[in-house]
Design a protein around this motif. Structure first.
Motif, PDB file in Angstrom:
ATOM      1  N   MET A   1       0.700  -1.198  -0.040  1.00 38.59           N
ATOM      2  CA  MET A   1      -0.028  -0.094  -0.054  1.00 38.59           C
ATOM      3  C   MET A   1       0.881   1.230   0.041  1.00 38.59           C
ATOM      4  N   LEU A   2       1.804   1.223   0.617  1.00 37.44           N
ATOM      5  CA  LEU A   2       2.887   2.523   0.959  1.00 37.44           C
ATOM      6  C   LEU A   2       3.395   2.713  -0.528  1.00 37.44           C
ATOM      7  N   ILE A   3       4.067   1.809  -1.329  1.00 40.79           N
ATOM      8  CA  ILE A   3       4.478   2.112  -2.451  1.00 40.79           C
ATOM      9  C   ILE A   3       3.675   2.674  -3.729  1.00 40.79           C
ATOM     10  N   ALA A   4       2.331   1.996  -3.529  1.00 38.33           N
ATOM     11  CA  ALA A   4       1.436   2.330  -4.542  1.00 38.33           C
ATOM     12  C   ALA A   4       0.823   3.881  -4.163  1.00 38.33           C
ATOM     13  N   ASN A   5       0.955   4.313  -3.022  1.00 36.91           N
ATOM     14  CA  ASN A   5       0.458   5.688  -2.566  1.00 36.91           C
ATOM     15  C   ASN A   5       1.856   6.542  -2.902  1.00 36.91           C
ATOM     16  N   LEU A   6       2.823   6.007  -2.989  1.00 37.56           N
ATOM     17  CA  LEU A   6       3.973   7.019  -3.298  1.00 37.56           C
ATOM     18  C   LEU A   6       4.318   6.953  -4.764  1.00 37.56           C
ATOM     19  N   LEU A   7       3.594   6.267  -5.611  1.00 40.62           N
ATOM     20  CA  LEU A   7       4.170   6.367  -7.120  1.00 40.62           C
ATOM     21  C   LEU A   7       4.194   7.602  -7.606  1.00 40.62           C
ATOM     22  N   PRO A   8       3.067   8.620  -7.443  1.00 42.26           N
ATOM     23  CA  PRO A   8       3.111  10.128  -7.881  1.00 42.26           C
ATOM     24  C   PRO A   8       4.523  10.662  -7.591  1.00 42.26           C
ATOM     25  N   LEU A   9       4.924  10.449  -6.267  1.00 40.29           N
ATOM     26  CA  LEU A   9       6.041  11.084  -6.044  1.00 40.29           C
ATOM     27  C   LEU A   9       7.316  10.560  -6.664  1.00 40.29           C
ATOM     28  N   LEU A  29       6.892   7.776  10.561  1.00 37.67           N
ATOM     29  CA  LEU A  29       7.281   7.536   9.206  1.00 37.67           C
ATOM     30  C   LEU A  29       7.845   8.797   8.496  1.00 37.67           C
ATOM     31  N   THR A  30       8.898   8.937   7.781  1.00 41.21           N
ATOM     32  CA  THR A  30       9.385  10.315   7.321  1.00 41.21           C
ATOM     33  C   THR A  30       9.825   9.726   5.871  1.00 41.21           C
ATOM     34  N   VAL A  31       8.818  10.426   4.943  1.00 42.48           N
ATOM     35  CA  VAL A  31       9.370  10.089   3.262  1.00 42.48           C
ATOM     36  C   VAL A  31      10.163  11.370   3.029  1.00 42.48           C
ATOM     37  N   ILE A  32      11.363  11.242   2.394  1.00 42.46           N
ATOM     38  CA  ILE A  32      12.270  12.376   1.903  1.00 42.46           C
ATOM     39  C   ILE A  32      12.502  12.337   0.441  1.00 42.46           C
ATOM     40  N   PRO A  33      11.801  13.258  -0.129  1.00 39.63           N
ATOM     41  CA  PRO A  33      11.974  13.493  -1.721  1.00 39.63           C
ATOM     42  C   PRO A  33      13.359  14.029  -1.921  1.00 39.63           C
ATOM     43  N   ARG A  34      13.927  13.431  -2.847  1.00 46.42           N
ATOM     44  CA  ARG A  34      15.320  13.814  -3.421  1.00 46.42           C
ATOM     45  C   ARG A  34      15.278  13.937  -4.838  1.00 46.42           C
ATOM     46  N   LYS A  35      16.282  14.637  -5.563  1.00 46.16           N
ATOM     47  CA  LYS A  35      16.287  14.944  -6.883  1.00 46.16           C
ATOM     48  C   LYS A  35      16.733  13.260  -7.538  1.00 46.16           C
ATOM     49  N   ILE A  36      16.195  13.290  -8.539  1.00 53.40           N
ATOM     50  CA  ILE A  36      16.529  12.018  -9.358  1.00 53.40           C
ATOM     51  C   ILE A  36      17.602  12.302 -10.046  1.00 53.40           C
ATOM     52  N   GLU A  37      18.777  11.313  -9.722  1.00 55.67           N
ATOM     53  CA  GLU A  37      20.039  11.537 -10.428  1.00 55.67           C
ATOM     54  C   GLU A  37      19.865  11.459 -12.023  1.00 55.67           C
ATOM     55  N   GLY A  38      20.499  12.483 -12.831  1.00 55.44           N
ATOM     56  CA  GLY A  38      20.592  12.534 -14.043  1.00 55.44           C
ATOM     57  C   GLY A  38      19.494  13.284 -14.771  1.00 55.44           C
ATOM     58  N   LYS A  39      18.128  13.555 -13.780  1.00 53.84           N
ATOM     59  CA  LYS A  39      17.008  14.257 -14.323  1.00 53.84           C
ATOM     60  C   LYS A  39      17.543  15.832 -14.262  1.00 53.84           C
ATOM     61  N   ALA A  40      17.215  16.426 -15.312  1.00 59.55           N
ATOM     62  CA  ALA A  40      17.383  17.860 -15.444  1.00 59.55           C
ATOM     63  C   ALA A  40      16.558  18.683 -14.485  1.00 59.55           C
ATOM     64  N   GLY A  41      16.969  19.846 -14.053  1.00 65.69           N
ATOM     65  CA  GLY A  41      16.223  20.648 -13.376  1.00 65.69           C
ATOM     66  C   GLY A  41      16.441  20.529 -11.687  1.00 65.69           C
ATOM     67  N   ILE A  42      16.427  21.600 -11.151  1.00 62.94           N
ATOM     68  CA  ILE A  42      16.585  21.461  -9.625  1.00 62.94           C
ATOM     69  C   ILE A  42      15.136  21.626  -8.919  1.00 62.94           C
ATOM     70  N   ALA A  62      -3.859   2.087   8.282  1.00 62.70           N
ATOM     71  CA  ALA A  62      -5.123   2.747   7.996  1.00 62.70           C
ATOM     72  C   ALA A  62      -5.296   3.916   7.006  1.00 62.70           C
ATOM     73  N   GLU A  63      -4.539   4.855   7.354  1.00 62.83           N
ATOM     74  CA  GLU A  63      -4.216   6.019   6.871  1.00 62.83           C
ATOM     75  C   GLU A  63      -3.648   5.812   5.377  1.00 62.83           C
ATOM     76  N   LEU A  64      -2.709   4.948   5.283  1.00 64.99           N
ATOM     77  CA  LEU A  64      -2.204   4.649   4.021  1.00 64.99           C
ATOM     78  C   LEU A  64      -3.149   3.607   2.891  1.00 64.99           C
ATOM     79  N   ALA A  65      -4.079   3.042   3.678  1.00 64.00           N
ATOM     80  CA  ALA A  65      -5.028   2.033   3.179  1.00 64.00           C
ATOM     81  C   ALA A  65      -5.910   3.092   2.338  1.00 64.00           C
ATOM     82  N   ARG A  66      -6.245   4.169   2.855  1.00 69.05           N
ATOM     83  CA  ARG A  66      -7.251   5.103   2.278  1.00 69.05           C
ATOM     84  C   ARG A  66      -6.774   5.581   0.899  1.00 69.05           C
ATOM     85  N   GLY A  67      -5.413   5.355   0.680  1.00 65.92           N
ATOM     86  CA  GLY A  67      -4.915   5.602  -0.712  1.00 65.92           C
ATOM     87  C   GLY A  67      -4.723   7.090  -1.013  1.00 65.92           C
TER      88      GLY A  67
END
Length: 140
Positions: A1-9, A29-42, A62-67
């Motif tokens: 469920m966690l990975i499916a919810n994080l796909l947009p990120l 639970l802490t989710v830390i977005p980082r720049k994708i290697e090789g992707k243009a733009g900061i 339960a919160e993650l199950a709500r999608g």
């Protein structure tokens, strides 16, 4: 469920996770977005700000199950919308900058073409045709 919810990120960022056990059986639970290697733009600072959820393990599940309707899903949707707006504003600013530069070049070109005809006009200190060079200039 966690990975499916994080796909947009995941389409925009590489993600790091941190799980910390707290008092009274809480979990952060802490989710830390980082720049994708090789992707243009900061990414903007707001885009890469960590997302933290602190609750009991069952509440987080339960919160993650709500999608997309859950807190994490809504936050991800909001961040995606903001990131899209930032990208659109950057594109609009670049387009305006380019258009302004082209307009400046276009207006400078006719001015350069017209400048030789301006030099052919008599200078303000030149005498009128009816005046004689031996007579003093009149203010009237």
């Amino acid at each position: 469920m966690l990975i499916a919810n994080l796909l947009p990120l995941l389409h925009r960022y590489s993600l790091g996770f941190d799980l910390v056990a707290g008092p009274d059986d809480t979990v952060t639970l802490t989710v830390i977005p980082r720049k994708i290697e090789g992707k243009a733009g900061i990414p903007e600072a707001g885009e890469t700000r960590p997302i933290s959820i602190t609750a009991s393990a069952s509440e987080i599940d339960a919160e993650l199950a709500r999608g997309a309707e859950g807190a994490l899903g809504q936050l991800i949707t909001t961040r995606k919308t903001l990131a899209d707006q930032i990208a659109e504003q950057r594109e609009a600013a670049e387009a305006a900058k380019t258009a302004s530069a082209e307009a400046a070049k276009a207006s400078a070109a006719p001015a350069r073409a017209a400048s030789p005809s301006l030099s052919a006009s008599p200078s303000p200190s030149a005498l009128p045709a009816e005046a004689k060079s031996s007579e003093p200039k009149s203010l009237w």
